[in-house]
Design a protein around this motif. Structure first.
Motif, PDB file in Angstrom:
ATOM      1  N   ALA A 231     -42.301 -18.895 -25.107  1.00 57.16           N
ATOM      2  CA  ALA A 231     -41.963 -19.440 -26.136  1.00 57.16           C
ATOM      3  C   ALA A 231     -41.081 -21.018 -26.231  1.00 57.16           C
ATOM      4  O   ALA A 231     -41.552 -21.529 -27.147  1.00 57.16           O
ATOM      5  CB  ALA A 231     -42.452 -18.525 -27.086  1.00 57.16           C
ATOM      6  N   ASP A 232     -40.052 -19.873 -25.630  1.00 55.97           N
ATOM      7  CA  ASP A 232     -38.525 -20.924 -26.063  1.00 55.97           C
ATOM      8  C   ASP A 232     -39.507 -22.125 -25.023  1.00 55.97           C
ATOM      9  O   ASP A 232     -38.381 -23.574 -24.328  1.00 55.97           O
ATOM     10  CB  ASP A 232     -37.702 -20.481 -25.853  1.00 55.97           C
ATOM     11  CG  ASP A 232     -38.196 -19.235 -24.265  1.00 55.97           C
ATOM     12  OD1 ASP A 232     -38.709 -19.840 -23.422  1.00 55.97           O
ATOM     13  OD2 ASP A 232     -36.984 -18.953 -23.910  1.00 55.97           O
ATOM     14  N   SER A 233     -39.972 -22.110 -24.151  1.00 55.30           N
ATOM     15  CA  SER A 233     -40.496 -23.624 -22.920  1.00 55.30           C
ATOM     16  C   SER A 233     -39.280 -23.603 -22.121  1.00 55.30           C
ATOM     17  O   SER A 233     -39.052 -24.963 -21.626  1.00 55.30           O
ATOM     18  CB  SER A 233     -41.270 -25.238 -23.906  1.00 55.30           C
ATOM     19  OG  SER A 233     -41.184 -25.790 -22.844  1.00 55.30           O
ATOM     20  N   ASP A 234     -38.745 -22.839 -21.797  1.00 57.14           N
ATOM     21  CA  ASP A 234     -37.560 -22.682 -20.276  1.00 57.14           C
ATOM     22  C   ASP A 234     -38.123 -22.101 -18.760  1.00 57.14           C
ATOM     23  O   ASP A 234     -37.308 -22.307 -18.216  1.00 57.14           O
ATOM     24  CB  ASP A 234     -36.643 -21.723 -21.147  1.00 57.14           C
ATOM     25  CG  ASP A 234     -37.090 -20.199 -20.747  1.00 57.14           C
ATOM     26  OD1 ASP A 234     -37.998 -20.214 -20.498  1.00 57.14           O
ATOM     27  OD2 ASP A 234     -36.269 -19.157 -20.998  1.00 57.14           O
ATOM     28  N   GLY A 235     -39.856 -22.354 -19.271  1.00 50.42           N
ATOM     29  CA  GLY A 235     -39.899 -22.151 -17.426  1.00 50.42           C
ATOM     30  C   GLY A 235     -39.786 -20.914 -17.210  1.00 50.42           C
ATOM     31  O   GLY A 235     -40.505 -20.554 -16.338  1.00 50.42           O
ATOM     32  N   ASN A 236     -39.957 -20.005 -18.240  1.00 53.58           N
ATOM     33  CA  ASN A 236     -39.576 -17.982 -17.530  1.00 53.58           C
ATOM     34  C   ASN A 236     -40.742 -18.103 -19.156  1.00 53.58           C
ATOM     35  O   ASN A 236     -40.103 -17.337 -20.161  1.00 53.58           O
ATOM     36  CB  ASN A 236     -38.143 -17.327 -17.653  1.00 53.58           C
ATOM     37  CG  ASN A 236     -37.273 -18.672 -16.535  1.00 53.58           C
ATOM     38  OD1 ASN A 236     -37.853 -18.740 -15.475  1.00 53.58           O
ATOM     39  ND2 ASN A 236     -36.154 -18.628 -17.142  1.00 53.58           N
ATOM     40  N   ASN A 237     -41.904 -17.709 -18.627  1.00 54.63           N
ATOM     41  CA  ASN A 237     -42.552 -16.579 -19.464  1.00 54.63           C
ATOM     42  C   ASN A 237     -41.942 -15.517 -19.348  1.00 54.63           C
ATOM     43  O   ASN A 237     -42.042 -14.644 -18.887  1.00 54.63           O
ATOM     44  CB  ASN A 237     -43.885 -16.601 -18.217  1.00 54.63           C
ATOM     45  CG  ASN A 237     -44.506 -18.162 -17.467  1.00 54.63           C
ATOM     46  OD1 ASN A 237     -44.630 -18.820 -18.659  1.00 54.63           O
ATOM     47  ND2 ASN A 237     -44.817 -18.136 -16.926  1.00 54.63           N
ATOM     48  N   GLU A 238     -42.646 -15.189 -21.199  1.00 55.26           N
ATOM     49  CA  GLU A 238     -42.058 -14.210 -21.730  1.00 55.26           C
ATOM     50  C   GLU A 238     -43.251 -12.632 -21.155  1.00 55.26           C
ATOM     51  O   GLU A 238     -43.002 -11.854 -21.087  1.00 55.26           O
ATOM     52  CB  GLU A 238     -41.583 -13.791 -23.435  1.00 55.26           C
ATOM     53  CG  GLU A 238     -40.511 -14.812 -23.483  1.00 55.26           C
ATOM     54  CD  GLU A 238     -40.829 -16.423 -23.289  1.00 55.26           C
ATOM     55  OE1 GLU A 238     -40.002 -17.668 -23.260  1.00 55.26           O
ATOM     56  OE2 GLU A 238     -41.825 -17.021 -24.148  1.00 55.26           O
ATOM     57  N   THR A 239     -44.146 -13.134 -21.360  1.00 56.89           N
ATOM     58  CA  THR A 239     -45.741 -12.336 -21.565  1.00 56.89           C
ATOM     59  C   THR A 239     -46.716 -13.068 -20.269  1.00 56.89           C
ATOM     60  O   THR A 239     -46.088 -14.454 -20.299  1.00 56.89           O
ATOM     61  CB  THR A 239     -46.084 -12.048 -22.718  1.00 56.89           C
ATOM     62  OG1 THR A 239     -46.585 -12.943 -22.950  1.00 56.89           O
ATOM     63  CG2 THR A 239     -44.949 -11.210 -23.040  1.00 56.89           C
ATOM     64  N   MET A 240     -47.168 -11.943 -19.742  1.00 52.72           N
ATOM     65  CA  MET A 240     -48.560 -13.441 -18.454  1.00 52.72           C
ATOM     66  C   MET A 240     -49.230 -11.230 -18.132  1.00 52.72           C
ATOM     67  O   MET A 240     -48.739 -10.185 -17.770  1.00 52.72           O
ATOM     68  CB  MET A 240     -47.601 -12.563 -16.639  1.00 52.72           C
ATOM     69  CG  MET A 240     -46.283 -14.577 -17.143  1.00 52.72           C
ATOM     70  SD  MET A 240     -45.932 -14.252 -15.317  1.00 52.72           S
ATOM     71  CE  MET A 240     -44.644 -13.057 -15.719  1.00 52.72           C
ATOM     72  N   GLU A 241     -50.238 -11.873 -18.534  1.00 56.24           N
ATOM     73  CA  GLU A 241     -51.498 -10.596 -18.456  1.00 56.24           C
ATOM     74  C   GLU A 241     -52.904 -11.567 -17.815  1.00 56.24           C
ATOM     75  O   GLU A 241     -53.057 -12.420 -16.984  1.00 56.24           O
ATOM     76  CB  GLU A 241     -51.875  -9.947 -19.829  1.00 56.24           C
ATOM     77  CG  GLU A 241     -52.058 -11.442 -20.470  1.00 56.24           C
ATOM     78  CD  GLU A 241     -52.414 -10.243 -21.492  1.00 56.24           C
ATOM     79  OE1 GLU A 241     -53.570  -9.458 -22.133  1.00 56.24           O
ATOM     80  OE2 GLU A 241     -51.803 -11.107 -22.751  1.00 56.24           O
TER      81      GLU A 241
END
Length: 297
Positions: A231-241
Motif C-alpha cells: 500500500a505504501d509502495s516502499d518495496g515491502n509487501n504488507e500482505t502476500m497470499e
C-alpha cells in the motif's frame, strides 16, 4: 493407450500417468506439442513464401500535424497452409491475427495507453480427408496505461484463454482435450515503479476418453491464485497470499467409482503490517490425498 492405472497396485505410488495425456493422444506430426498452447506464437514470418501470406496495416491519426500521432492502430494477419498432395485439403493450417491500438493523448511522442489482442488457430489433418484431427486455438490480450508518459506503467493487465483437442480417428469423440485461462495484473498508482498490488489467476482442465466412446475416463484440474499488496509502495509487501488446488481421477469403467484419484490444496500467506520487511505472521497449509481402489468396489 497409456492411462493412469491401478491394476496390481497396492499403493498410490503404483498409479502411473498422472497429469499426462494418453501416450497416443499427441498432435500429429508437424503440429505443435501439447504445451504449445501456453506460448504465444511467433509472428516472425513476415514475408510471403509458398505456404504463408502475411498482411499488415498501420493507421495513424495526427490531428495537429506535429508528426506525433495521437492514435495508431496496427493490424496484421498471418495465414499459413500446407497442402502437400495438392488436393485442396490442407494437411496443416495456422492463422494468427493481431489488433493493437496506441494512444498518445498529449501528442509528445510517448504513448500513454495500449490495448492489444492476438488470436491464433492451428489445425492438422495429416491424412487430408477433410476431418481435423488436431485443433489448438487461443486468445491473448494486453492492456497497459502510462498516463504521464514517463515510461513507468500505472496499470498493466494480460490475459490468455485457449484450448486444444485431439481426435485421432475423427469419429467425433475427442480422445484428449485441454483448456486453460490466465490473468496477470499489476497496479502502480503512485507511478514509482513499485506496484501497490499485483495478482495472478490461472485455471486448467484436461480430460481423456480412453475408450473413444464419448465417456471421459480421466479428468484433471488445476487452479492457482496469488496476490500481493504494498500500500505504501516502499518495496515491502504488507500482505502476500498464494492458493493452489489440483485434482485428478481415473475411472476406467466409468461407473462413478474411480480406480485412482488424488488431489491437493495449498494455502500460504504472509503479513507484514508495519512494512519493515519482517513479516509478523506467516501461515502455510498443505493438504494432500491419494486413493487407489484397484478392485473398483
Amino acid at each position: 493407450r497409456t492411462m493412469p492405472s491401478a491394476e496390481d497396485g497396492d499403493s498410490v505410488s503404483e498409479v502411473t500417468g498422472w497429469f499426462s495425456p494418453p501416450a497416443d493422444a499427441s498432435p500429429p506430426e508437424g503440429a505443435g506439442d501439447v504445451g504449445a498452447i501456453l506460448t504465444p506464437p511467433d509472428l516472425g514470418r513476415e514475408t510471403e513464401d509458398e505456404n504463408c501470406t502475411f498482411k499488415e496495416s498501420i493507421e495513424p491519426t495526427d490531428e495537429d500535424g506535429d508528426g506525433h500521432p495521437e492514435y495508431v492502430r496496427y493490424r496484421s494477419l498471418l495465414v499459413c497452409t500446407v497442402d502437400a498432395n495438392a488436393d485442396a485439403i490442407p494437411e496443416w493450417t495456422l492463422t494468427v491475427g493481431r489488433d493493437v491500438e496506441l494512444w498518445d493523448n498529449d501528442s509528445d511522442g510517448t504513448f500513454n495507453a495500449l490495448e492489444g489482442a492476438q488470436g491464433t488457430r492451428e489445425t492438422a489433418d495429416p491424412n487430408s480427408d477433410g476431418a481435423i484431427e488436431y485443433l489448438a486455438q487461443g486468445l491473448w490480450t494486453l492492456s497497459a496505461a502510462d498516463a504521464d508518459g514517463d515510461k513507468t506503467l500505472e496499470h498493466v493487465r494480460a490475459t490468455f484463454v485457449g484450448e486444444q483437442a485431439f481426435d485421432g480417428n475423427t469419429n467425433g469423440f475427442v480422445e484428449f482435450y485441454r483448456a486453460a485461462a490466465a490473468t496477470i495484473e499489476a497496479t502502480d498508482a503512485s507511478d514509482d515503479g513499485r506496484p501497490e498490488s499485483a495478482s495472478v489467476d490461472a485455471r486448467m482442465v484436461q480430460v481423456a476418453d480412453d475408450g473413444d466412446d464419448g465417456t471421459r475416463e480421466y479428468a484433471g484440474v488445476l487452479a492457482l491464485t496469488a496476490a500481493t499488496a504494498d500500500a505504501d509502495s516502499d518495496g515491502n509487501n504488507e500482505t502476500m497470499e498464494l492458493h493452489a488446488l489440483g485434482y485428478e481421477r481415473f475411472d476406467g469403467d466409468v461407473d462413478g467409482t474411480p480406480e485412482g484419484e488424488r488431489g491437493f490444496a495449498l494455502d500460504a500467506a504472509a503479513t507484514d503490517a508495519n512494512s519493515n520487511g519482517y513479516p509478523e505472521l506467516v501461515e502455510l497449509c498443505l493438504v494432500y490425498f491419494a486413493a487407489v481402489d484397484a478392485s473398483d468396489d
